[in-house]
Each structure stands twice: as C-alpha cells, then as structure tokens.
Design a protein around this motif. Structure first.
Motif, PDB file in Angstrom:
ATOM      1  N   PHE A 187       0.827  -1.223   0.000  1.00 18.71           N
ATOM      2  CA  PHE A 187       0.000   0.000   0.000  1.00 18.71           C
ATOM      3  C   PHE A 187       0.854   1.264   0.000  1.00 18.71           C
TER       4      PHE A 187
ATOM      5  N   TYR B 242      -3.841   4.785  -5.672  1.00 24.25           N
ATOM      6  CA  TYR B 242      -4.895   3.933  -5.115  1.00 24.25           C
ATOM      7  C   TYR B 242      -6.307   4.394  -5.502  1.00 24.25           C
TER       8      TYR B 242
ATOM      9  N   CYS C  19      -8.281   0.812   9.145  1.00 26.56           N
ATOM     10  CA  CYS C  19      -7.638   0.605   7.824  1.00 26.56           C
ATOM     11  C   CYS C  19      -8.190   1.639   6.851  1.00 26.56           C
ATOM     12  N   CYS C  20      -8.166   2.893   7.261  1.00 27.19           N
ATOM     13  CA  CYS C  20      -8.855   3.952   6.502  1.00 27.19           C
ATOM     14  C   CYS C  20      -8.194   4.267   5.175  1.00 27.19           C
TER      15      CYS C  20
ATOM     16  N   LEU D 196      -7.903   5.286  11.030  1.00 24.97           N
ATOM     17  CA  LEU D 196      -6.647   4.685  11.491  1.00 24.97           C
ATOM     18  C   LEU D 196      -6.078   3.772  10.405  1.00 24.97           C
TER      19      LEU D 196
ATOM     20  N   GLY E 201      -1.729   3.603  13.237  1.00 28.19           N
ATOM     21  CA  GLY E 201      -1.823   2.552  14.252  1.00 28.19           C
ATOM     22  C   GLY E 201      -2.188   1.231  13.616  1.00 28.19           C
TER      23      GLY E 201
ATOM     24  N   ALA F 201      -4.556  -2.204  13.381  1.00 28.89           N
ATOM     25  CA  ALA F 201      -5.930  -2.687  13.607  1.00 28.89           C
ATOM     26  C   ALA F 201      -5.974  -3.769  14.681  1.00 28.89           C
ATOM     27  N   ARG F 202      -4.835  -4.420  14.939  1.00 26.20           N
ATOM     28  CA  ARG F 202      -4.844  -5.526  15.897  1.00 26.20           C
ATOM     29  C   ARG F 202      -4.682  -5.049  17.335  1.00 26.20           C
TER      30      ARG F 202
ATOM     31  N   GLY G  45     -13.146  -0.744   5.605  1.00 24.60           N
ATOM     32  CA  GLY G  45     -13.442  -0.872   4.177  1.00 24.60           C
ATOM     33  C   GLY G  45     -12.282  -1.491   3.426  1.00 24.60           C
ATOM     34  N   TRP G  46     -12.513  -2.614   2.808  1.00 19.66           N
ATOM     35  CA  TRP G  46     -11.473  -3.347   2.072  1.00 19.66           C
ATOM     36  C   TRP G  46     -10.217  -3.478   2.940  1.00 19.66           C
TER      37      TRP G  46
ATOM     38  N   ASN H 143      -6.894  -7.608   4.334  1.00 15.26           N
ATOM     39  CA  ASN H 143      -5.459  -7.308   4.363  1.00 15.26           C
ATOM     40  C   ASN H 143      -4.828  -7.472   5.740  1.00 15.26           C
TER      41      ASN H 143
HETATM   42  C1  LIG Z   1      -7.396  -1.760   0.393  1.00 18.39           C
HETATM   43  S1  LIG Z   1      -6.885  -0.497   1.485  1.00 18.39           S
HETATM   44  C2  LIG Z   1      -8.447   0.132   2.024  1.00 18.39           C
HETATM   45  C3  LIG Z   1      -8.501   1.630   2.149  1.00 18.39           C
HETATM   46  C4  LIG Z   1      -9.843   2.260   2.488  1.00 18.39           C
HETATM   47  N1  LIG Z   1     -10.441   1.720   3.679  1.00 18.39           N
HETATM   48  C5  LIG Z   1     -10.851   2.261   1.370  1.00 18.39           C
HETATM   49  O1  LIG Z   1     -12.048   2.200   1.668  1.00 18.39           O
HETATM   50  O2  LIG Z   1     -10.479   2.368   0.214  1.00 18.39           O
HETATM   51  C6  LIG Z   1      -6.356  -1.437   2.893  1.00 18.39           C
HETATM   52  C7  LIG Z   1      -5.660  -0.597   3.949  1.00 18.39           C
HETATM   53  O3  LIG Z   1      -5.484  -1.413   5.109  1.00 18.39           O
HETATM   54  C8  LIG Z   1      -4.298  -0.995   5.755  1.00 18.39           C
HETATM   55  N2  LIG Z   1      -3.927  -2.058   6.712  1.00 18.39           N
HETATM   56  C9  LIG Z   1      -3.714  -3.367   6.466  1.00 18.39           C
HETATM   57  N3  LIG Z   1      -3.434  -4.025   7.611  1.00 18.39           N
HETATM   58  C10 LIG Z   1      -3.498  -3.107   8.601  1.00 18.39           C
HETATM   59  C11 LIG Z   1      -3.312  -3.173  10.014  1.00 18.39           C
HETATM   60  N4  LIG Z   1      -3.020  -4.320  10.633  1.00 18.39           N
HETATM   61  N5  LIG Z   1      -3.475  -2.045  10.739  1.00 18.39           N
HETATM   62  C12 LIG Z   1      -3.771  -0.871  10.130  1.00 18.39           C
HETATM   63  N6  LIG Z   1      -3.943  -0.732   8.799  1.00 18.39           N
HETATM   64  C13 LIG Z   1      -3.802  -1.851   8.039  1.00 18.39           C
HETATM   65  C14 LIG Z   1      -3.347  -0.756   4.600  1.00 18.39           C
HETATM   66  O4  LIG Z   1      -2.270   0.082   4.959  1.00 18.39           O
HETATM   67  C15 LIG Z   1      -4.275  -0.106   3.562  1.00 18.39           C
HETATM   68  O5  LIG Z   1      -4.248   1.308   3.647  1.00 18.39           O
END
Ligand SMILES: C[S@@+](CC[C@H](N)C(=O)[O-])C[C@H]1O[C@@H](n2cnc3c(N)ncnc32)[C@H](O)[C@@H]1O
Length: 264
Positions: free
Chosen positions: A31, A38, A73-74, A96, A128, A130-131, A146-147, A151
C-alpha cells in the motif's frame, strides 16, 4: 506472469491470507508503493461504484448525525469521508491506518473535500495497527472497515478489537470483496478477475502492476461473506448478517455489540 507472482508470494513467509509470517509488512509495503495511485485505480476497477458501495456500508452502520465513528484501515480516507457525510459537523470520524503514505493521501483528500464544500475539521487521522487499537472500550457509536479485513493479519483479533471499541448497541461493519453466489457468475468472475485486474494495473499503474496480483490472490482466498458473518458471531457480535452488492462480488458484513454486553 500471474503464476510467477503468486508463487513468489507463497515462497516467502508471508501468505496473502494466512495468519503466519509477516503478512503485515508485505501489506504495508504494497500500500505504501501504490498510495498515490490507489484512488484512481479504485475508480477504474470498479467503474466508480466504490463510492456507492461505501455509502451502503455507512447506511449499514446506522450512523446518525453527531455520532463518533472509527474507520479502521482507513487508507486514503474515502470511507471516513462517506461516514463524515452521515455524522455531519456535530460528530467525529477517526481514521486509522498503519501506512503513513496512505494517511498522507487521506489528509490531502480531506483537505480537497474541504475546499470543494464546507471545511472539514472533524476527521482525525491516526497511524496505528488494527490488531491493537489505541482507543478505550465503547468509545464509538459505529466502527467501519473498508477493504481492510482482507489485508489484516490475525483477522479475528482485529474484529474483537473493533467489537471492544464500539458502544453496546453499535455496529461493526466490514465492506470488502465477496464471493458471487450464483454458480454461473462465480465461474466467470474469478478467471476474469485474475486477468482483468492485473491487466488494468499494468496499463494504468505501470511498474506497480504486480501489486495488483495481490488484490486477486487476497480476494480469492478471503472467506465468503457468510463465513465472515459467522466469524463476527464467534468474535462476540450479535445480529450478524451479510449484504451482497453487485451480485456478491462485493459484500457488506455487519454485526452488533449486544446492549447487554457485560464489558471487557
Ligand atoms: C485496500 S486499502 C483500504 C482503504 C480504504 N479503507 C478504502 O475504503 O479504500 C487497505 C488498507 O489497510 C491498511 N492495513 C492493512 N493491515 C493493517 C493493520 N493491521 N493495521 C492498520 N492498517 C492496516 C493498509 O495500509 C491499507 O491502507
């Protein structure tokens, strides 16, 4: 080319969907490298439907004016902006993500949205994981992702974290790739996805094209929406369900924290 990349993902420790290895590092690198493209690629690949799908996720979260909402995962902040449209000025949205590059784009998107309409001062962005969410229990009226779940390494841990920070009676909502339920559509969809997405990535994102193989791989291995709803239940959410969009190619999965929740 597809096979080569898929194999290279499997050869190293991190799996696209597995819990083992350092999937987080792989995901953050991907990412970070595509952050600048993106939003454009999302629009190309979904034909602009991603905006509509985000609104459906916001509706499913039952967000009301004045609510506090977390967007986990914004990424580039598009779902946070859709949530902000529902909370209005009186609420707050906290986005976040663990990729500073994606958060930089989010900050620019929020500034840009503020230039186009009223200035937006109530979306906060945080770096930060997500876990391990840096929020107190029951801080938010609704929690969105979202999406993102696709990941995240240790998905159940992330869902439990989202359940922890939502208020009793509030909803946790995931918008992500789904599995089409109609056998005919499913038979066409996956081979088409495997070819079309990397092709579009190659045409539109040049040298970053290989990252789009990851999108196919992770979607293929992501649990179907009905299994994700079961997982939400296992994580302590109630009234769970899944809403198919575009024939199930995309799905909104939701669950509620029981108002009788005894606390953490
Ligand atoms: C496909 S993008 C989604 C972006 C946005 N939510 C959207 O609606 O388009 C996935 C995002 O999840 C983040 N991500 C993945 N694992 C994560 C974690 N453990 N903690 C925080 N962010 C995470 C990535 O950095 C990436 O920005």
């Amino acid at each position: 080319m597809l096979k080569v990349y898929v194999r290279s993902l499997r050869a190293g420790e991190p799996g696209v969907n597995g819990e083992g290895g350092d999937k987080s590092r792989l995901v953050r690198d991907i990412f970070t490298s595509i952050a600048g493209r993106y939003d454009f690629m999302n629009t190309v690949m979904t034909g602009g439907l991603d905006r509509y799908w985000r609104r459906r996720a916001v509706q499913a979260a039952r967000i009301r004016p004045g609510d506090r909402v977390a967007d986990i995962c914004c990424g580039t902040g598009q779902l946070a902006l859709a949530a902000r449209a529902a909370t209005g000025r009186g609420g707050e949205v906290v986005g976040l993500d663990f990729s500073p590059a994606m958060l930089d784009v989010a900050a620019e998107n929020i500034r840009e949205a503020g230039r186009r309409a009223e200035s937006i001062s109530n979306i906060r962005l945080l770096c930060g994981d997500a876990r391990e969410l840096p929020f107190a229990a029951a801080e938010f009226d609704a929690v969105l992702i979202g999406w993102g779940l696709r990941n995240v390494q240790e998905r159940e841990r992330a869902v439990r974290e989202m359940r922890r920070i939502v208020k009793p009676g509030g909803r946790v909502v995931s918008l992500d790739m789904g599995h089409p339920r109609l056998p005919g559509l499913s038979a066409l969809y996956w081979p088409l996805f495997a070819r079309l997405v990397p092709f579009l990535g190659r045409r539109c994102a040049g040298e970053k094209a290989r990252e789009y193989y990851y999108l196919y791989e992770s979607a293929r291995e992501f649990p179907p929406q009905w299994e994700l709803a079961d997982m939400f239940r296992r994580c302590g959410l109630t009234h769970t369900g899944a809403l198919d969009l575009a024939g199930g190619v995309v799905a909104v999965v939701y669950g509620e924290k029981s108002p009788l929740y005894p606390g953490e």
